[in-house]
Design a protein around this motif. Sequence first.
Motif, mmCIF file in Angstrom:
data_model
loop_
_atom_site.group_PDB
_atom_site.id
_atom_site.type_symbol
_atom_site.label_atom_id
_atom_site.label_comp_id
_atom_site.label_asym_id
_atom_site.label_seq_id
_atom_site.Cartn_x
_atom_site.Cartn_y
_atom_site.Cartn_z
ATOM 1 N N PHE A 34 6.394 2.778 -4.167
ATOM 2 C CA PHE A 34 5.046 2.944 -3.637
ATOM 3 C C PHE A 34 4.073 3.128 -4.792
ATOM 4 O O PHE A 34 4.379 3.802 -5.776
ATOM 5 C CB PHE A 34 4.971 4.157 -2.709
ATOM 6 N N ASP A 35 2.896 2.537 -4.651
ATOM 7 C CA ASP A 35 1.864 2.749 -5.661
ATOM 8 C C ASP A 35 1.296 4.160 -5.557
ATOM 9 O O ASP A 35 1.133 4.849 -6.562
ATOM 10 C CB ASP A 35 0.751 1.711 -5.504
ATOM 11 N N LYS A 49 -2.167 -6.074 -4.517
ATOM 12 C CA LYS A 49 -1.294 -5.568 -3.470
ATOM 13 C C LYS A 49 -0.982 -4.111 -3.761
ATOM 14 O O LYS A 49 -0.513 -3.773 -4.844
ATOM 15 C CB LYS A 49 -0.006 -6.386 -3.401
ATOM 16 N N VAL A 50 -1.245 -3.253 -2.770
ATOM 17 C CA VAL A 50 -1.065 -1.813 -2.950
ATOM 18 C C VAL A 50 -0.181 -1.291 -1.823
ATOM 19 O O VAL A 50 -0.451 -1.524 -0.640
ATOM 20 C CB VAL A 50 -2.420 -1.075 -2.931
ATOM 21 N N SER A 51 0.874 -0.581 -2.202
ATOM 22 C CA SER A 51 1.794 0.006 -1.232
ATOM 23 C C SER A 51 1.591 1.513 -1.196
ATOM 24 O O SER A 51 1.638 2.177 -2.238
ATOM 25 C CB SER A 51 3.234 -0.317 -1.623
ATOM 26 N N ARG A 96 -3.724 -5.597 0.671
ATOM 27 C CA ARG A 96 -4.350 -6.227 -0.474
ATOM 28 C C ARG A 96 -5.813 -5.805 -0.528
ATOM 29 O O ARG A 96 -6.578 -6.028 0.389
ATOM 30 C CB ARG A 96 -4.245 -7.755 -0.386
ATOM 31 N N THR A 105 1.384 -1.690 3.265
ATOM 32 C CA THR A 105 1.074 -2.515 2.103
ATOM 33 C C THR A 105 -0.171 -3.322 2.442
ATOM 34 O O THR A 105 -0.230 -3.997 3.473
ATOM 35 C CB THR A 105 2.232 -3.454 1.751
ATOM 36 N N ARG A 163 -0.430 -6.304 4.817
ATOM 37 C CA ARG A 163 0.743 -7.163 4.756
ATOM 38 C C ARG A 163 1.916 -6.564 5.515
ATOM 39 O O ARG A 163 2.666 -7.275 6.166
ATOM 40 C CB ARG A 163 1.137 -7.411 3.292
ATOM 41 N N THR A 164 2.111 -5.264 5.434
ATOM 42 C CA THR A 164 3.206 -4.626 6.161
ATOM 43 C C THR A 164 2.780 -3.254 6.669
ATOM 44 O O THR A 164 1.963 -2.574 6.043
ATOM 45 C CB THR A 164 4.459 -4.447 5.278
#
Length: 349
Positions: free
Chosen positions: A161-162, A124-126, A348, A346, A328-329
């Motif tokens: 945040f990533d 999961k990456v934001s 994946r 966000t 996801r978002t």
Amino acid sequence: CGFRYLGPCAPFPHPARRLCVSHNRRFDTMRIAAVAVLLQATSALAAATSAPCDDGVCSAMMLPAREHLLLQVAGRRKPSLLQRPVGWRTTGKSAGEGDCKGSEPGKGWSLLRCFANGNQTLQKVSVLTYNLFWWNLFGPPPFRDGNGGSAGRLIKEQGKFDFMGFQECDDLARVLRDGGLEKEYGVIMAPHSIAIGYRQSVWELLDQGASEVAEDRADEWWGTRGAQWARFRHKRNGRTIFFANHHGPLPVGTGGRCGGQATAWNLLKLIGSHADRADGIILVGDFNAGAGSATVQELESKLRRVYTGVSFGGVDHVFTSCSGDRVRTRKNLGNGGSDHDALAVTVRL
């Protein structure tokens, strides 16, 4: 063993498709002895007809110069961080002229890839993209001199945040300090006032760079336009991400001097030249181009546009190498004092 090829792409005329030279000290004598044998092959190699690589990375390459061959066999080189580069190849068709000229990707070339199982770990990456309107929001009086840290506070209030891509950003460290985030994020500044922030407790920076990819048209000329990129590895599971950030040319919707196709092709070339096939790919920015522009249409043929803002008709975008069902978002965070909204996604990968 490690190997590296020097010289232009060309078919290798020998049945043995690859030359592999060990970097182990035990084989120093073997390497030196091999020079004579390899030099004998140089004349045959030079006669091979140069041709584009099938996958943008030569599986075998000519060694046309004696100096290159000696350097390759006798020298020690740091292994490339790219195990399987995406590569770049073209159809031969081009658009634009001069330094911003772009070449069309080859047939079948794409950045679309999703890893659903196997040895790849979904992560999961934001991400955030944010044009900061620097001259106005951070300019000294009579401008707003940071507006009480409004942009930094906006970022902090939205969570962790990533990766973050900023445009019109002269000093990312200042923005992070405004939000009390300076210890949490690493900073990568690039020419043309673009910057990347990354969560350094989670991600290891592997490599980074920047290139010019476009130029403003004469009737609204501020200069050339760049894109920056960085590769990261997750410190726990080893997942790698390629993150790129771009601020597009003016006038809005034109692609600048060389047009939208050339701008998109140059961005795709930058990614293909520096990303690994195992990387999840994310491209963000203020492209100064809407969803119907040639720039975005060309990018969408090789990536997936997963979110677009509303500022200036929708010129801020997030693209990924995976389809929208991995998202996801999606969230518009508001402008925090800028003339652009900050966008958060966000996904994946």
